[in-house]
Motif scaffolding. Structure first.
Motif, PDB file in Angstrom:
ATOM      1  N   LEU A 121       0.132   4.860  13.016  1.00  0.00           N
ATOM      2  CA  LEU A 121       0.058   6.508  12.580  1.00  0.00           C
ATOM      3  C   LEU A 121      -0.396   6.767  10.629  1.00  0.00           C
ATOM      4  O   LEU A 121      -0.856   5.690  10.032  1.00  0.00           O
ATOM      5  CB  LEU A 121       2.143   7.210  11.901  1.00  0.00           C
ATOM      6  N   GLY A 122      -1.076   7.441  10.567  1.00  0.00           N
ATOM      7  CA  GLY A 122      -1.793   8.241   9.546  1.00  0.00           C
ATOM      8  C   GLY A 122      -1.395   8.590   8.107  1.00  0.00           C
ATOM      9  O   GLY A 122       0.303   8.324   8.430  1.00  0.00           O
ATOM     10  N   PHE A 123      -1.511   8.154   7.194  1.00  0.00           N
ATOM     11  CA  PHE A 123      -0.824   8.858   6.309  1.00  0.00           C
ATOM     12  C   PHE A 123      -0.050   9.985   6.545  1.00  0.00           C
ATOM     13  O   PHE A 123       0.624  10.014   5.639  1.00  0.00           O
ATOM     14  CB  PHE A 123      -2.030   8.407   4.874  1.00  0.00           C
ATOM     15  N   ARG A 124      -0.658  10.524   6.379  1.00  0.00           N
ATOM     16  CA  ARG A 124      -0.303  12.551   6.332  1.00  0.00           C
ATOM     17  C   ARG A 124       0.899  12.397   7.601  1.00  0.00           C
ATOM     18  O   ARG A 124       1.768  12.791   7.454  1.00  0.00           O
ATOM     19  CB  ARG A 124      -0.819  13.251   7.096  1.00  0.00           C
ATOM     20  N   GLU A 125       1.390  11.573   8.438  1.00  0.00           N
ATOM     21  CA  GLU A 125       2.181  11.522   9.483  1.00  0.00           C
ATOM     22  C   GLU A 125       2.982  11.140   8.935  1.00  0.00           C
ATOM     23  O   GLU A 125       4.268  11.790   9.461  1.00  0.00           O
ATOM     24  CB  GLU A 125       0.945  10.807  10.651  1.00  0.00           C
ATOM     25  N   LEU A 126       2.834   9.850   8.112  1.00  0.00           N
ATOM     26  CA  LEU A 126       3.541   9.038   7.535  1.00  0.00           C
ATOM     27  C   LEU A 126       4.787   9.899   6.681  1.00  0.00           C
ATOM     28  O   LEU A 126       6.061  10.045   6.796  1.00  0.00           O
ATOM     29  CB  LEU A 126       2.889   8.005   6.829  1.00  0.00           C
ATOM     30  N   VAL A 127       4.004  10.790   5.748  1.00  0.00           N
ATOM     31  CA  VAL A 127       4.619  11.985   4.360  1.00  0.00           C
ATOM     32  C   VAL A 127       5.250  12.243   5.512  1.00  0.00           C
ATOM     33  O   VAL A 127       6.652  12.966   4.652  1.00  0.00           O
ATOM     34  CB  VAL A 127       3.212  12.474   4.322  1.00  0.00           C
ATOM     35  N   GLN A 128       5.293  13.001   6.739  1.00  0.00           N
ATOM     36  CA  GLN A 128       5.845  13.727   7.075  1.00  0.00           C
ATOM     37  C   GLN A 128       6.891  13.161   8.121  1.00  0.00           C
ATOM     38  O   GLN A 128       8.167  13.880   7.891  1.00  0.00           O
ATOM     39  CB  GLN A 128       5.307  14.259   8.455  1.00  0.00           C
ATOM     40  N   GLU A 129       6.794  11.774   8.184  1.00  0.00           N
ATOM     41  CA  GLU A 129       8.577  11.130   8.344  1.00  0.00           C
ATOM     42  C   GLU A 129       8.994  10.400   7.459  1.00  0.00           C
ATOM     43  O   GLU A 129       9.939  10.065   7.057  1.00  0.00           O
ATOM     44  CB  GLU A 129       8.159  10.134   8.793  1.00  0.00           C
ATOM     45  N   GLY A 130       9.110  11.747   6.004  1.00  0.00           N
ATOM     46  CA  GLY A 130       9.083  10.814   4.591  1.00  0.00           C
ATOM     47  C   GLY A 130       8.893   9.492   4.752  1.00  0.00           C
ATOM     48  O   GLY A 130       9.966   8.876   3.632  1.00  0.00           O
ATOM     49  N   GLN A 131       8.085   8.669   4.592  1.00  0.00           N
ATOM     50  CA  GLN A 131       7.505   7.532   4.213  1.00  0.00           C
ATOM     51  C   GLN A 131       6.158   7.329   3.961  1.00  0.00           C
ATOM     52  O   GLN A 131       4.867   8.363   4.115  1.00  0.00           O
ATOM     53  CB  GLN A 131       7.332   6.437   5.970  1.00  0.00           C
ATOM     54  N   PHE A 132       6.524   6.960   2.817  1.00  0.00           N
ATOM     55  CA  PHE A 132       5.548   6.504   1.796  1.00  0.00           C
ATOM     56  C   PHE A 132       4.060   5.436   1.636  1.00  0.00           C
ATOM     57  O   PHE A 132       3.479   5.138   0.844  1.00  0.00           O
ATOM     58  CB  PHE A 132       5.379   7.039   0.350  1.00  0.00           C
ATOM     59  N   ARG A 143      -4.229   4.694   4.480  1.00  0.00           N
ATOM     60  CA  ARG A 143      -5.505   5.136   5.636  1.00  0.00           C
ATOM     61  C   ARG A 143      -4.029   5.376   6.889  1.00  0.00           C
ATOM     62  O   ARG A 143      -3.881   6.395   7.675  1.00  0.00           O
ATOM     63  CB  ARG A 143      -6.504   4.744   5.799  1.00  0.00           C
ATOM     64  N   ASN A 144      -3.410   3.928   7.254  1.00  0.00           N
ATOM     65  CA  ASN A 144      -2.676   4.178   8.737  1.00  0.00           C
ATOM     66  C   ASN A 144      -1.406   2.868   8.643  1.00  0.00           C
ATOM     67  O   ASN A 144      -2.152   1.862   7.975  1.00  0.00           O
ATOM     68  CB  ASN A 144      -3.365   4.759   9.802  1.00  0.00           C
ATOM     69  N   ALA A 145      -0.666   2.893   9.105  1.00  0.00           N
ATOM     70  CA  ALA A 145       0.101   1.751   9.097  1.00  0.00           C
ATOM     71  C   ALA A 145       0.924   2.142  10.415  1.00  0.00           C
ATOM     72  O   ALA A 145       1.134   2.647  10.808  1.00  0.00           O
ATOM     73  CB  ALA A 145       0.903   2.089   8.072  1.00  0.00           C
ATOM     74  N   ARG A 146       1.746   0.825  10.339  1.00  0.00           N
ATOM     75  CA  ARG A 146       2.667   0.671  11.814  1.00  0.00           C
ATOM     76  C   ARG A 146       4.387   1.468  11.833  1.00  0.00           C
ATOM     77  O   ARG A 146       4.753   0.517  10.509  1.00  0.00           O
ATOM     78  CB  ARG A 146       2.950  -0.552  12.515  1.00  0.00           C
ATOM     79  N   GLU A 161       1.286  -1.513   0.180  1.00  0.00           N
ATOM     80  CA  GLU A 161       0.293  -0.172   0.015  1.00  0.00           C
ATOM     81  C   GLU A 161       0.984   1.471  -0.177  1.00  0.00           C
ATOM     82  O   GLU A 161       2.072   1.160   0.319  1.00  0.00           O
ATOM     83  CB  GLU A 161      -0.860   0.320   1.336  1.00  0.00           C
ATOM     84  N   GLY A 162      -0.011   1.956  -0.252  1.00  0.00           N
ATOM     85  CA  GLY A 162       0.793   3.782   0.085  1.00  0.00           C
ATOM     86  C   GLY A 162       1.434   4.241  -1.738  1.00  0.00           C
ATOM     87  O   GLY A 162       0.785   3.869  -2.452  1.00  0.00           O
ATOM     88  N   GLY A 163       1.785   5.539  -1.754  1.00  0.00           N
ATOM     89  CA  GLY A 163       1.968   6.560  -2.427  1.00  0.00           C
ATOM     90  C   GLY A 163       1.080   6.819  -3.273  1.00  0.00           C
ATOM     91  O   GLY A 163      -0.015   7.347  -2.109  1.00  0.00           O
TER      92      GLY A 163
END
Length: 260
Positions: free
Chosen positions: A148-159, A139-142, A131-133
């Motif tokens: 974390l939600g997708f927006r929080e993941l993007v802030q961490e540089g993770q997609f 929506r969220n992942a560990r 998932e992702g990209g």
């Protein structure tokens, strides 16, 4: 690259995609070839090259090729460019003749150890969802032990996520016993292709009729086209299972399998 050759010469070529993301579409020009191994694992019999060769990052193809171009011509290996034209990767100017006539079909390579077909009757069933990209439904992942939600993941540089996990975690995707047979479904829910690569072991794809394909360690997964693979966990260790598009791996698509 220029490689002088003779007409009717037989060459063994190992093609390695060392790009970090590009998928190569290749053709033989002035050459007739047979695939003899994939990802370092010999095929039971050489298979004629009749169309394009598709090579995802980390994949390898071993070919036996005969030079069929006339003396004075240029044979070689060409690739499809982004504008659908074909560009030379290797030029092979033909000068002289290695023999007066062509050889026959090449003999298969000697098999490697541990190439027996896995027994799927008692195989463990697993699924790895990608998932992702961009345009994703993630929506969220560990990530680092937190959900974390997708927006929080993007802030961490993770997609990207594999089986709900972003990047490495202390818990493996699967803990397997040595010698255990596994049937793993790779489900690509993204809009991108992914070159999924398993360290430590080779696997076989499972066709719709249940037949098993050649052994590989990297498979190109396309969107919305699930792939079933089978392997025997015969190599103890902690082994990466990840996307070999290296930007994807660095931003989430890395997991692991424990064999003990």
């Amino acid at each position: 690259l220029s490689l002088p050759v003779q007409r009717h010469a037989r060459l063994r070529l190992r093609l390695i995609n060392a790009a970090n993301a590009r998928i190569f579409v290749l053709r033989l020009d002035g050459l007739e070839g047979w695939t003899v191994a994939l990802d370092g694992m010999p095929l039971p019999a050489p298979e004629p090259v009749t169309g394009d060769l598709i090579l995802a990052p980390a994949q390898r193809i071993d070919l036996m090729v005969d030079v069929t171009a006339a003396e004075g011509a240029i044979a070689g290996l060409v690739r499809q460019a982004n504008d659908d034209t074909w560009q030379a990767l290797v030029d092979m100017p033909v000068s002289g003749a290695a023999s007066l006539a062509r050889r026959g079909v090449p003999a298969p390579l000697a098999p490697n150890p541990n190439m027996a077909l896995p027994d799927l009757k008692a195989a463990r069933q697993l699924e790895m969802v990608m998932e992702g990209g961009a345009m994703s439904g993630l929506r969220n992942a560990r990530f680092n032990g937190r959900e974390l939600g997708f927006r929080e993941l993007v802030q961490e540089g993770q997609f990207w996520a594999l089986a709900g996990q972003v990047g490495m975690d202390d818990t493996p995707f699967a803990s397997l016993s040595r010698g255990e047979a596994v049937r793993l479904r790779l489900s690509n829910r993204t809009v991108f292709a992914h070159a999924m690569h398993l360290h430590g072991m080779h696997f076989r794809t499972i066709a719709a009729d249940g037949s098993l394909g050649p052994m590989r360690d990297t498979i190109l997964s396309l969107p919305d086209e699930p792939i079933d693979i089978a392997f025997v966990a015969d190599n103890p260790g902690k082994w990466l299972l990840h996307c070999h598009m290296l930007g994807h791996a660095a931003s989430g698509m890395t997991n692991w399998i424990d064999v003990s």
